[in-house]
Design an enzyme around this catalytic site. Structure first.
Site, PDB file in Angstrom:
ATOM      1  N   ILE A 221       1.420   3.606   2.470  1.00 34.70           N
ATOM      2  CA  ILE A 221       2.517   3.973   3.450  1.00 34.70           C
ATOM      3  C   ILE A 221       3.338   2.504   3.698  1.00 34.70           C
ATOM      4  O   ILE A 221       4.739   2.938   3.778  1.00 34.70           O
ATOM      5  CB  ILE A 221       1.665   4.155   4.799  1.00 34.70           C
ATOM      6  CG1 ILE A 221       0.978   5.506   4.401  1.00 34.70           C
ATOM      7  CG2 ILE A 221       2.754   4.405   5.982  1.00 34.70           C
ATOM      8  CD1 ILE A 221      -0.095   5.994   5.464  1.00 34.70           C
TER       9      ILE A 221
ATOM     10  N   ASP B  22     -16.325  16.512   9.062  1.00 30.34           N
ATOM     11  CA  ASP B  22     -14.950  17.180   9.059  1.00 30.34           C
ATOM     12  C   ASP B  22     -14.892  17.923  10.187  1.00 30.34           C
ATOM     13  O   ASP B  22     -15.884  18.654  10.714  1.00 30.34           O
ATOM     14  CB  ASP B  22     -14.774  17.899   7.797  1.00 30.34           C
ATOM     15  CG  ASP B  22     -14.357  17.253   6.716  1.00 30.34           C
ATOM     16  OD1 ASP B  22     -13.894  15.939   6.988  1.00 30.34           O
ATOM     17  OD2 ASP B  22     -14.137  17.671   5.752  1.00 30.34           O
TER      18      ASP B  22
ATOM     19  N   TYR C 192      -1.128   8.384  12.989  1.00 31.26           N
ATOM     20  CA  TYR C 192      -0.696   9.244  11.817  1.00 31.26           C
ATOM     21  C   TYR C 192      -1.796  10.449  11.640  1.00 31.26           C
ATOM     22  O   TYR C 192      -2.985  10.348  11.949  1.00 31.26           O
ATOM     23  CB  TYR C 192      -0.970   8.549  10.443  1.00 31.26           C
ATOM     24  CG  TYR C 192      -0.359   7.154  10.318  1.00 31.26           C
ATOM     25  CD1 TYR C 192      -0.733   6.084   9.301  1.00 31.26           C
ATOM     26  CD2 TYR C 192       0.687   6.704  10.911  1.00 31.26           C
ATOM     27  CE1 TYR C 192      -0.347   5.049   9.013  1.00 31.26           C
ATOM     28  CE2 TYR C 192       1.279   5.475  10.847  1.00 31.26           C
ATOM     29  CZ  TYR C 192       0.900   4.576   9.788  1.00 31.26           C
ATOM     30  OH  TYR C 192       1.344   3.382   9.589  1.00 31.26           O
ATOM     31  N   PHE C 193      -1.230  11.524  11.382  1.00 30.74           N
ATOM     32  CA  PHE C 193      -1.904  12.799  10.902  1.00 30.74           C
ATOM     33  C   PHE C 193      -2.474  12.580   9.361  1.00 30.74           C
ATOM     34  O   PHE C 193      -3.021  11.549   8.820  1.00 30.74           O
ATOM     35  CB  PHE C 193      -1.346  14.123  11.481  1.00 30.74           C
ATOM     36  CG  PHE C 193      -1.402  13.833  12.979  1.00 30.74           C
ATOM     37  CD1 PHE C 193      -1.085  13.244  13.876  1.00 30.74           C
ATOM     38  CD2 PHE C 193      -2.435  14.833  13.451  1.00 30.74           C
ATOM     39  CE1 PHE C 193      -1.454  13.215  15.326  1.00 30.74           C
ATOM     40  CE2 PHE C 193      -2.914  14.793  14.861  1.00 30.74           C
ATOM     41  CZ  PHE C 193      -2.183  14.125  15.733  1.00 30.74           C
TER      42      PHE C 193
ATOM     43  N   LEU D 174      -7.667  15.110  -0.160  1.00 29.58           N
ATOM     44  CA  LEU D 174      -7.431  16.517  -0.762  1.00 29.58           C
ATOM     45  C   LEU D 174      -6.336  16.309  -1.717  1.00 29.58           C
ATOM     46  O   LEU D 174      -6.272  16.628  -2.858  1.00 29.58           O
ATOM     47  CB  LEU D 174      -7.193  17.661   0.500  1.00 29.58           C
ATOM     48  CG  LEU D 174      -6.594  19.068  -0.246  1.00 29.58           C
ATOM     49  CD1 LEU D 174      -7.711  19.592  -0.939  1.00 29.58           C
ATOM     50  CD2 LEU D 174      -6.049  19.749   1.221  1.00 29.58           C
TER      51      LEU D 174
ATOM     52  N   SER E 217      -4.250   5.902  13.687  1.00 28.42           N
ATOM     53  CA  SER E 217      -4.896   7.215  12.827  1.00 28.42           C
ATOM     54  C   SER E 217      -5.047   8.246  14.205  1.00 28.42           C
ATOM     55  O   SER E 217      -5.557   7.951  15.262  1.00 28.42           O
ATOM     56  CB  SER E 217      -5.910   6.955  12.019  1.00 28.42           C
ATOM     57  OG  SER E 217      -6.634   8.110  11.791  1.00 28.42           O
TER      58      SER E 217
ATOM     59  N   LYS F 154      -9.835   1.435  14.320  1.00 28.03           N
ATOM     60  CA  LYS F 154      -8.644   1.768  14.713  1.00 28.03           C
ATOM     61  C   LYS F 154      -8.459   1.816  16.222  1.00 28.03           C
ATOM     62  O   LYS F 154      -7.774   1.296  17.108  1.00 28.03           O
ATOM     63  CB  LYS F 154      -8.135   3.149  14.236  1.00 28.03           C
ATOM     64  CG  LYS F 154      -7.966   3.228  12.670  1.00 28.03           C
ATOM     65  CD  LYS F 154      -6.759   2.307  12.409  1.00 28.03           C
ATOM     66  CE  LYS F 154      -6.506   2.287  10.902  1.00 28.03           C
ATOM     67  NZ  LYS F 154      -5.523   1.224  10.486  1.00 28.03           N
TER      68      LYS F 154
ATOM     69  N   TYR G 147     -14.525   3.471  10.150  1.00 32.43           N
ATOM     70  CA  TYR G 147     -12.910   3.310   9.982  1.00 32.43           C
ATOM     71  C   TYR G 147     -12.342   3.513  11.264  1.00 32.43           C
ATOM     72  O   TYR G 147     -11.519   2.748  11.834  1.00 32.43           O
ATOM     73  CB  TYR G 147     -12.613   3.999   8.673  1.00 32.43           C
ATOM     74  CG  TYR G 147     -11.248   4.378   8.830  1.00 32.43           C
ATOM     75  CD1 TYR G 147     -10.701   5.695   9.418  1.00 32.43           C
ATOM     76  CD2 TYR G 147     -10.167   3.327   8.691  1.00 32.43           C
ATOM     77  CE1 TYR G 147      -9.359   5.803   9.174  1.00 32.43           C
ATOM     78  CE2 TYR G 147      -8.735   3.402   8.490  1.00 32.43           C
ATOM     79  CZ  TYR G 147      -8.497   4.905   9.086  1.00 32.43           C
ATOM     80  OH  TYR G 147      -7.217   5.019   8.909  1.00 32.43           O
TER      81      TYR G 147
ATOM     82  N   GLY H 151       0.839  -1.240  -0.072  1.00 33.39           N
ATOM     83  CA  GLY H 151       0.126  -0.131   0.059  1.00 33.39           C
ATOM     84  C   GLY H 151       0.763   1.396   0.062  1.00 33.39           C
ATOM     85  O   GLY H 151       2.037   1.134  -0.101  1.00 33.39           O
TER      86      GLY H 151
ATOM     87  N   SER I 137      -5.803  -5.758  -2.144  1.00 34.23           N
ATOM     88  CA  SER I 137      -7.171  -5.097  -2.365  1.00 34.23           C
ATOM     89  C   SER I 137      -7.378  -3.453  -2.558  1.00 34.23           C
ATOM     90  O   SER I 137      -8.080  -3.047  -2.893  1.00 34.23           O
ATOM     91  CB  SER I 137      -8.005  -5.447  -1.057  1.00 34.23           C
ATOM     92  OG  SER I 137      -7.395  -4.770   0.124  1.00 34.23           O
ATOM     93  N   ASN I 138      -6.089  -2.937  -2.127  1.00 40.64           N
ATOM     94  CA  ASN I 138      -6.118  -1.656  -2.335  1.00 40.64           C
ATOM     95  C   ASN I 138      -4.779  -1.329  -2.809  1.00 40.64           C
ATOM     96  O   ASN I 138      -4.326  -0.181  -2.492  1.00 40.64           O
ATOM     97  CB  ASN I 138      -6.468  -0.871  -1.321  1.00 40.64           C
ATOM     98  CG  ASN I 138      -6.800   0.696  -1.473  1.00 40.64           C
ATOM     99  OD1 ASN I 138      -6.977   1.007  -2.489  1.00 40.64           O
ATOM    100  ND2 ASN I 138      -6.376   1.215  -0.483  1.00 40.64           N
TER     101      ASN I 138
HETATM  102  C1  WQD Z   1      -8.279  17.118   4.433  1.00 48.13           C
HETATM  103  C2  WQD Z   1      -9.140  18.624   4.184  1.00 48.13           C
HETATM  104  C3  WQD Z   1     -11.414  18.482   4.048  1.00 48.13           C
HETATM  105  C4  WQD Z   1     -10.849  16.629  -0.037  1.00 48.13           C
HETATM  106  C5  WQD Z   1      -8.687  11.651   6.381  1.00 48.13           C
HETATM  107  C6  WQD Z   1      -9.242  10.619   7.213  1.00 48.13           C
HETATM  108  C7  WQD Z   1      -8.033  10.091   8.087  1.00 48.13           C
HETATM  109  C8  WQD Z   1      -6.987   9.819   7.529  1.00 48.13           C
HETATM  110  C9  WQD Z   1      -6.349  10.844   6.634  1.00 48.13           C
HETATM  111  C10 WQD Z   1      -6.458   7.364   7.423  1.00 48.13           C
HETATM  112  C11 WQD Z   1     -10.053  18.605   4.965  1.00 48.13           C
HETATM  113  C12 WQD Z   1     -10.458  19.185   2.641  1.00 48.13           C
HETATM  114  C13 WQD Z   1     -10.797  17.138   1.131  1.00 48.13           C
HETATM  115  C14 WQD Z   1     -11.634  17.467  -0.836  1.00 48.13           C
HETATM  116  C15 WQD Z   1     -11.392  19.398   0.540  1.00 48.13           C
HETATM  117  N1  WQD Z   1      -6.829   8.685   6.746  1.00 48.13           N
HETATM  118  N2  WQD Z   1     -10.778  18.526   1.443  1.00 48.13           N
HETATM  119  N3  WQD Z   1     -11.565  18.933  -0.760  1.00 48.13           N
HETATM  120  O1  WQD Z   1     -10.298  14.052   6.433  1.00 48.13           O
HETATM  121  O2  WQD Z   1      -8.409  15.148   7.288  1.00 48.13           O
HETATM  122  O3  WQD Z   1      -8.249  12.910   7.179  1.00 48.13           O
HETATM  123  O4  WQD Z   1      -7.278  11.282   5.709  1.00 48.13           O
HETATM  124  O5  WQD Z   1      -6.117   7.273   8.446  1.00 48.13           O
HETATM  125  O6  WQD Z   1      -8.406   9.137   8.921  1.00 48.13           O
HETATM  126  O7  WQD Z   1     -10.252  11.022   8.115  1.00 48.13           O
HETATM  127  O8  WQD Z   1      -7.882  14.307   5.178  1.00 48.13           O
HETATM  128  O9  WQD Z   1      -7.515  14.947   3.023  1.00 48.13           O
HETATM  129  O10 WQD Z   1      -9.902  14.126   3.274  1.00 48.13           O
HETATM  130  O11 WQD Z   1      -9.110  16.162   4.025  1.00 48.13           O
HETATM  131  O12 WQD Z   1     -11.662  20.476   0.581  1.00 48.13           O
HETATM  132  O13 WQD Z   1     -11.854  16.910  -2.100  1.00 48.13           O
HETATM  133  O14 WQD Z   1      -9.103  18.913   3.104  1.00 48.13           O
HETATM  134  O15 WQD Z   1     -12.348  19.268   4.360  1.00 48.13           O
HETATM  135  O16 WQD Z   1     -10.305  19.869   5.618  1.00 48.13           O
HETATM  136  P1  WQD Z   1      -8.910  14.232   6.344  1.00 48.13           P
HETATM  137  P2  WQD Z   1      -8.650  14.952   3.595  1.00 48.13           P
END
Ligand code: WQD
Length: 341
Positions: free
Chosen positions: A12, A295, A177-178, A200, A124, A153, A149, A10, A34-35
């Site tokens: 990471i 969010d 992880y952040f 994002l 996470s 964790k 999900y 995967g 699977s991913n």
């Molecule tokens: C980041 C920011 C969105 C997409 C997720 C999981 C977390 C971890 C990391 C696994 C937010 C904004 C996003 C888009 C946007 N995964 N955004 N338009 O939600 O912080 O964390 O991924 O462990 O568990 O929850 O990450 O990248 O989805 O969002 O504006 O098309 O970008 O609102 O502020 P998130 P993200």
């Protein structure tokens, strides 16, 4: 050390495999694709000059896992394998609980059968839930998560913790992880989400690469300086190096330790988009959309414990993340789907 990476093909896992090999460790990967895709294994070999031992298997399959442990003498395991799409977990909670919890329980059972007592778990920051306020530290109560999900964790962390109480020889590091983003600077491995990206950064890269028309920014009315959501983005190579340090810590200690892997700095969605455009001299058209359910306005780490216990801190900047992500995107416009490159 000889290390098994579950889910090691995967995003990471593959980056951690590269850092482990480059730090002199021997690596075996178990993955059911699977991913992820088999091409990742070729890319790891091209970067490191070494072919990791590979087993195509499902971590929930105890007989398969016994076969793998029968044929290898592991010093430690890093447990990445698991489904990780927040939205999908809301739609298919039982699939997430079955897969993510069954793989954790099966892994611990087989590790104990073969006397393997060191494990690093891919957790996470989502376990901090909504009741804590950033900067999140590891002493905070982990509360109910906003999605199945995240709850898998949380429960997996509890399973590992209880297992260390029952087995005093077990050593567990729970890495929270952040937001891991970016790619190995070779441009050979990176994030390759199936379908339309939920996160994002891969979405931004595909818009910049012309694969998607426009980025939707989910809300610009949050109580933050520019109104968009703030997150703690960490370069996936920094994150991978943190796993090498966590492994060394696990082998030298007993019991369970939760450790944040984050930069300790927050960046807004607007900052990410503007930095990506500036660093790579590309356009990322966007429109403001309503907030996404679940969010948070802000999420970022107190990163002090990782530096104190592991001697690790994030070193790469948001500019590095943007530059490396763009190189991956331009060199692999269709990810690992090599047929349509
Ligand atoms: C980041 C920011 C969105 C997409 C997720 C999981 C977390 C971890 C990391 C696994 C937010 C904004 C996003 C888009 C946007 N995964 N955004 N338009 O939600 O912080 O964390 O991924 O462990 O568990 O929850 O990450 O990248 O989805 O969002 O504006 O098309 O970008 O609102 O502020 P998130 P993200």
């Amino acid at each position: 050390m000889k290390v098994l990476l579950t889910g090691g093909a995967g995003f990471i896992g593959s980056h951690t495999c590269v850092e482990l090999i480059e730090s002199g460790h021997e690596v075996a990967i178990v993955d059911n694709f699977s991913n992820s895709k088999p091409e990742v294994l070729n890319r790891i070999a091209r970067i490191t000059g070494k072919d990791p031992v590979f087993f195509e298997a499902d971590v929930t399959d105890k007989s398969e896992m016994r076969y793998i442990f029968d044929n290898n003498n592991f010093d430690a395991v890093i447990h990445f394998a698991g489904f990780k799409a927040v939205g999908e977990s809301v739609a298919k909670p039982l699939m997430y609980y079955r897969n993510n919890l069954d793989s954790t329980i099966t892994l611990i059972e087989v590790m104990q059968e073969y006397g393997v007592n060191n494990v690093v778990f891919s957790s996470s920051a989502t376990v901090y839930g909504e009741s804590n306020k950033p900067p999140y530290n590891e002493n905070m109560p982990t509360s109910t998560c906003t999605n199945p999900y995240g709850t898998t964790k949380l429960i997996s962390e509890q399973i590992f913790t209880d297992a260390t109480v029952a087995n005093k020889d077990l050593s567990v590091v729970l890495l929270r992880y952040f937001n891991p983003i970016g790619a190995n600077p070779s441009g050979l491995i990176g994030e390759d989400p199936a379908g339309i990206p939920n996160n994002l950064f891969p979405y931004v890269a595909k818009v910049a690469g012309g694969k998607l028309e426009k980025l939707g920014i989910f809300g610009n009315d949050y109580p933050t300086p520019d109104g968009t959501g703030i997150r703690d983005y960490i370069h996936v190579v920094d994150l991978a190096k943190g796993h090498v340090k966590a492994l060394e810590y696990a082998v030298a200690h007993k019991g369970v330790e939760a450790i944040n892997l984050g930069s300790g700095k927050g960046h807004s969605v607007f900052e990410v988009v503007q930095t990506f455009m500036k660093v790579n001299d590309v356009a990322v058209p966007y429109e403001i959309k309503p907030r996404r359910a679940g969010d948070l306005a802000e999420s970022y780490a107190n990163a002090e414990k990782a530096e104190r216990l592991l001697g690790w801190k994030a070193e790469l900047s948001l500019e590095d993340m943007c530059r490396d992500m763009w190189r991956w995107q331009t060199q692999n416009p269709n990810g690992y789907d090599t047929k349509n490159q």
